[in-house]
Write an enzyme that holds these catalytic residues in place. Structure first.
Site, PDB file in Angstrom:
ATOM      1  N   CYS A   2       0.853  -1.177   0.000  1.00  0.00           N
ATOM      2  CA  CYS A   2       0.000   0.000   0.000  1.00  0.00           C
ATOM      3  C   CYS A   2       0.897   1.237   0.000  1.00  0.00           C
ATOM      4  CB  CYS A   2      -0.939   0.083   1.192  1.00  0.00           C
ATOM      5  SG  CYS A   2      -2.082  -1.275   1.317  1.00  0.00           S
ATOM      6  N   ARG A  27       3.878  -0.259  -4.875  1.00  0.00           N
ATOM      7  CA  ARG A  27       3.623  -0.834  -3.553  1.00  0.00           C
ATOM      8  C   ARG A  27       2.304  -1.595  -3.482  1.00  0.00           C
ATOM      9  NH1 ARG A  27       6.855   1.526   0.353  1.00  0.00           N
ATOM     10  NH2 ARG A  27       5.414   0.810   1.934  1.00  0.00           N
ATOM     11  N   TRP A  73      -2.771  -2.655  -1.726  1.00  0.00           N
ATOM     12  CA  TRP A  73      -2.471  -4.078  -1.922  1.00  0.00           C
ATOM     13  C   TRP A  73      -3.339  -4.800  -0.897  1.00  0.00           C
ATOM     14  CZ3 TRP A  73      -0.562  -8.297   0.795  1.00  0.00           C
ATOM     15  CH2 TRP A  73      -0.131  -9.378   0.018  1.00  0.00           C
ATOM     16  N   ASN A  99      -1.694   1.871   5.883  1.00  0.00           N
ATOM     17  CA  ASN A  99      -0.811   0.842   5.330  1.00  0.00           C
ATOM     18  C   ASN A  99      -0.403  -0.050   6.493  1.00  0.00           C
ATOM     19  OD1 ASN A  99       1.228  -0.651   4.124  1.00  0.00           O
ATOM     20  ND2 ASN A  99       2.723   1.000   4.220  1.00  0.00           N
ATOM     21  N   GLY A 100      -0.711  -1.343   6.396  1.00  0.00           N
ATOM     22  CA  GLY A 100      -0.369  -2.262   7.488  1.00  0.00           C
ATOM     23  C   GLY A 100      -1.546  -3.175   7.789  1.00  0.00           C
ATOM     24  N   GLU A 484      16.896 -17.844  -8.388  1.00  0.00           N
ATOM     25  CA  GLU A 484      16.507 -16.470  -8.729  1.00  0.00           C
ATOM     26  C   GLU A 484      15.913 -16.398 -10.144  1.00  0.00           C
ATOM     27  OE1 GLU A 484      15.916 -13.879  -7.236  1.00  0.00           O
ATOM     28  OE2 GLU A 484      16.069 -12.265  -8.691  1.00  0.00           O
ATOM     29  N   LYS A 488      12.153 -15.071 -10.975  1.00  0.00           N
ATOM     30  CA  LYS A 488      11.895 -13.973 -11.918  1.00  0.00           C
ATOM     31  C   LYS A 488      10.851 -14.406 -12.939  1.00  0.00           C
ATOM     32  CE  LYS A 488      13.013 -11.168 -10.346  1.00  0.00           C
ATOM     33  NZ  LYS A 488      13.752 -11.094  -9.120  1.00  0.00           N
ATOM     34  N   GLU A 491       7.329 -14.594 -11.410  1.00  0.00           N
ATOM     35  CA  GLU A 491       6.766 -13.279 -11.089  1.00  0.00           C
ATOM     36  C   GLU A 491       6.299 -12.532 -12.328  1.00  0.00           C
ATOM     37  OE1 GLU A 491      10.347 -11.744  -8.904  1.00  0.00           O
ATOM     38  OE2 GLU A 491       8.833 -11.062  -7.505  1.00  0.00           O
ATOM     39  N   HIS A 507      16.844 -36.772  -7.908  1.00  0.00           N
ATOM     40  CA  HIS A 507      16.110 -37.293  -6.753  1.00  0.00           C
ATOM     41  C   HIS A 507      14.620 -36.973  -6.831  1.00  0.00           C
ATOM     42  CE1 HIS A 507      19.823 -38.513  -4.865  1.00  0.00           C
ATOM     43  NE2 HIS A 507      20.322 -37.326  -5.147  1.00  0.00           N
ATOM     44  N   LYS A 606       5.834  -4.261  -4.277  1.00  0.00           N
ATOM     45  CA  LYS A 606       7.282  -4.108  -4.175  1.00  0.00           C
ATOM     46  C   LYS A 606       7.767  -4.246  -2.738  1.00  0.00           C
ATOM     47  CE  LYS A 606      11.289  -2.995  -5.851  1.00  0.00           C
ATOM     48  NZ  LYS A 606      11.943  -4.064  -6.615  1.00  0.00           N
TER      49      LYS A 606
HETATM   50  O1  M6R Z   1      12.666  -5.371  -0.056  1.00  0.00           O
HETATM   51  P1  M6R Z   1      13.152  -6.765   0.187  1.00  0.00           P
HETATM   52  O2  M6R Z   1      14.437  -7.067  -0.474  1.00  0.00           O
HETATM   53  O3  M6R Z   1      13.215  -7.086   1.663  1.00  0.00           O
HETATM   54  O4  M6R Z   1      12.039  -7.684  -0.431  1.00  0.00           O
HETATM   55  C1  M6R Z   1      12.096  -9.075  -0.336  1.00  0.00           C
HETATM   56  C2  M6R Z   1      11.154  -9.731  -1.322  1.00  0.00           C
HETATM   57  O5  M6R Z   1       9.839  -9.346  -1.071  1.00  0.00           O
HETATM   58  C3  M6R Z   1      11.517  -9.388  -2.769  1.00  0.00           C
HETATM   59  O6  M6R Z   1      12.828  -9.703  -3.061  1.00  0.00           O
HETATM   60  C4  M6R Z   1      10.572 -10.120  -3.731  1.00  0.00           C
HETATM   61  O7  M6R Z   1      10.828 -11.479  -3.717  1.00  0.00           O
HETATM   62  C5  M6R Z   1      10.710  -9.528  -5.133  1.00  0.00           C
HETATM   63  N1  M6R Z   1       9.409  -9.462  -5.745  1.00  0.00           N
HETATM   64  C6  M6R Z   1      11.623 -10.295  -5.997  1.00  0.00           C
HETATM   65  O8  M6R Z   1      11.620  -9.880  -7.327  1.00  0.00           O
END
Ligand code: M6R
Length: 611
Positions: A2, A27, A73, A99-100, A484, A488, A491, A507, A606
């Site tokens: 948010c 956000r 969000w 926000n929270g 990673e 990616k 996402e 395995h 984010k």
């Molecule tokens: O701001 P942060 O690095 O603490 O965030 C951690 C994760 O939420 C963040 O890396 C998330 O996995 C991203 N969407 C990755 O692209």
């Protein structure tokens, strides 16, 4: 999670708030809304992205010099107009953004319902607002006093901002656990979840701390604690330029941020690495060197992509520093009963510095006597402030929801720390130390060369975009890169992908392999090369399609794989900084080929400031 924006001063509030919401949309973007106070309080909200709110308000009289705005969000209640913020009090005189999460909201809601309050949304925010309203009416007190009383009963995390028809020049804000920045202009104030909506108006900001309440008027900022004692605001100068948060000619922030990596890595090394002198300068490490080099154990705490950076750091620290390392998911660590001892050093890795799970996990470790070292991108963020020491990653604002440049900057900073500690400890020989410093020095240029694979990767994206699943495999330093790469792709393209240690594949996951399954091997030249060649053969024997990221000149894998992307040669510790780049590009171009919103993928945000 948010985004909140608010303004009070001589300007038109709506354009300031709208622009701010667009900057904060990363956000959360389920719905958005504004409340403006002119002659009477007006609240407008809309499901969907900020542009949809903007369209719905075309032609309306939005004149006001005070207002609040929110981009959501969803946590409590589906994304819809009714659940969008701002929420209104029963008498319509107050509006609030939040926000929270208010954890005890159902208990508060039951109490209020017994008193006859009705609710128009499913949110915890509306409950908190009506709780504040109820306190104000029963105690005949000011709104500020009612907020203070209410927050003493609230369990959870929040930033709230209230606007009040009876006090048309005043905003009331409070924070616990979620970020709030106040920009100080001339006769005006700006409030936001981060500095991006503020920087074009002022560089003077105050970061509000937990359990603080702010009373904000055009000419006045009063900070108090929940005990009603005044606190002197600590004014910080923002070190950020407007250009850093704009697309700068790229179609998407994600692509811009991928292509910024030669510069962000250079910035991250600047002033720290001097390969010619053979030195690494990092005050945060140097000032605590005895504690770090003599640590019983290093525990790296992070989430998501930052956790992957932490995992790679485990390999590097153990290799170079010979200190045992554990890498923890913050969300698991905070809820177990972890054993943390005073000789332990915690490294918290976070781009945003606001991730709720990471923040709470390190608070818990700090209470148990551990030293906290933050590796954070956002300057002045909560994790940066709670850490005992740290090193910023200096990647600049990362707007694309998928982390790219922040990840490579994390890898660089963590490598620098490991090298510095190893050197001070004497666990690395001088020749290897100097070799690695020289290699690090060359990394920005090698990243630039790696980015030249973009067109080739784009072609591969077209070829593989309709696959239903992907497998990403790597060994050693490239295993975290396989994880990673898979994250990616999930996402950005919504294609199911799994990352696995290449040898672990036999395995179980090998059962998935057939001619429809693309398998991405992260297979740059390193000590595991022969082993990974065998793993590729195992996949080819089962008709899997192999896409391999290799070191330039690797004829062995080139002859075996269906498709090959070559990156420059680098020491095996640093090669992951290069091998991740084609994987970022692959996710991006598949997302584009599928016509998806790569900067704002569905369901994500984010900065994950809820647990
Ligand atoms: O701001 P942060 O690095 O603490 O965030 C951690 C994760 O939420 C963040 O890396 C998330 O996995 C991203 N969407 C990755 O692209």
């Amino acid at each position: 999670m948010c985004g909140i924006v608010a303004y009070v001063g001589p300007k038109e509030a709506y354009p300031v708030i709208l622009k701010g919401l667009k900057r904060l949309e990363y956000r959360g973007y389920d719905s958005s809304g504004v409340a403006l106070l002119n002659s009477g309080l007006k609240v407008y909200k809309k499901k969907g992205k900020v542009a949809e709110l903007e369209d719905s308000l075309m032609g309306k009289d939005l004149h006001a010099n005070i207002g609040i705005g929110h981009t959501r969000w969803a946590t409590h209640g589906e994304p819809c107009d009714r659940n969008a913020h701002p929420h209104s009090s029963s008498n319509g005189k107050l509006a609030m953004i939040h926000n929270g999460i208010i954890e005890n909201y159902s208990q508060l809601k039951n109490e209020l319902m017994k008193k006859g309050y009705q609710f128009t949304s499913d949110t915890d925010t509306e409950v908190l607002l009506k709780f504040i309203e109820d306190i104000q009416q029963n105690n005949h007190c000011t709104l500020e006093e009612a907020v203070r009383i209410a927050l003493k009963r609230v369990v959870g995390a929040y930033v709230i901002v209230l606007i009040d028809e009876d006090n048309p020049d005043t905003l009331i804000a409070a924070r616990k656990g979620s970020p709030l920045v106040i920009g100080i202009g001339k006769g005006e104030h700006f409030l936001a979840s981060d500095a991006s909506p503020i920087i074009e108006y002022t560089k003077e900001v105050v970061y509000v701390n937990d359990y603080e309440l702010a009373i904000i008027r055009p000419d006045e900022l009063i900070l108090k604690n929940l005990g009603n004692e005044k606190i002197t605001p600590f004014i910080t100068k923002l070190d950020m330029e407007l250009a850093a948060i704009e697309k700068g000619g790229y179609d998407h922030f994600m692509l811009k941020e991928i292509f910024e990596q030669p510069d962000t890595i250079f910035d991250c090394l600047r002033g720290r690495l001097d390969a010619s002198l053979g030195t690494i300068t990092m005050a945060g490490v140097q000032n605590n060197i005895d504690q770090i080099k003599n640590a019983n154990r290093i525990i790296i705490i992070a989430c998501g992509t930052s956790w992957h950076a932490g995992l790679l750091a485990e390999y590097i620290f153990e290799e170079l520093c010979r200190i045992p390392v554990e890498v923890e998911y913050a969300s698991e660590f905070r809820y177990r009963n972890p054993i943390v001892r005073p000789g332990d050093v915690i490294i918290a890795v976070s781009q945003s510095g606001e991730t709720a799970d990471t923040l709470v996990a390190i608070e818990k470790a700090k209470e148990q006597g551990a030293m906290i070292f933050g590796v954070v991108n956002v300057v002045g963020s909560s994790i940066a402030r709670i850490s005992n020491a740290g090193a910023y990653t200096h990647a600049g604002p990362e707007i694309g929801v998928a982390s790219t440049k922040a990840f490579t900057a994390q890898l660089v900073v963590l490598t620098l720390i490991a090298l510095k500690v190893a050197h001070e400890k004497g666990s690395i020989d001088q020749k290897r130390f100097i070799h690695l410093l020289n290699e690090l020095h060359d990394i920005p240029e090698k990243v630039r060369t790696t980015l030249q694979t973009a067109e080739q990767v784009k072609t591969l994206a077209e070829k593989y975009k309709d696959a239903k699943d992907f497998l990403y495999l790597g060994r050693g330093y490239n295993f975290p890169i396989a994880l990673e790469g898979a994250l990616k792709l999930k996402e950005i393209s919504y294609i199911h992908a799994e990352g696995y240690p290449a040898a672990e594949m036999k395995h179980g996951p090998i059962a998935l392999v057939d001619e429809t399954l693309p398998v991405v091997f992260v297979a740059t030249k390193d000590s595991y090369h022969e082993k990974i060649v065998s793993n590729i053969q195992e996949i080819k024997a089962r008709k899997g399609k192999v896409i391999a990221v290799v070191t330039e000149g690797d004829d062995t894998i080139t002859a075996m794989a269906d498709d090959v992307i070559a990156v420059p040669e680098a020491d095996e510790i640093l090669a992951p900084i290069l091998s991740v780049i084609p994987l970022q590009l692959l996710a991006y171009y598949i997302g584009i080929a599928k016509d998806l919103d790569v900067d704002k993928p569905r369901n994500l945000a984010k900065s994950v400031t809820v647990e």
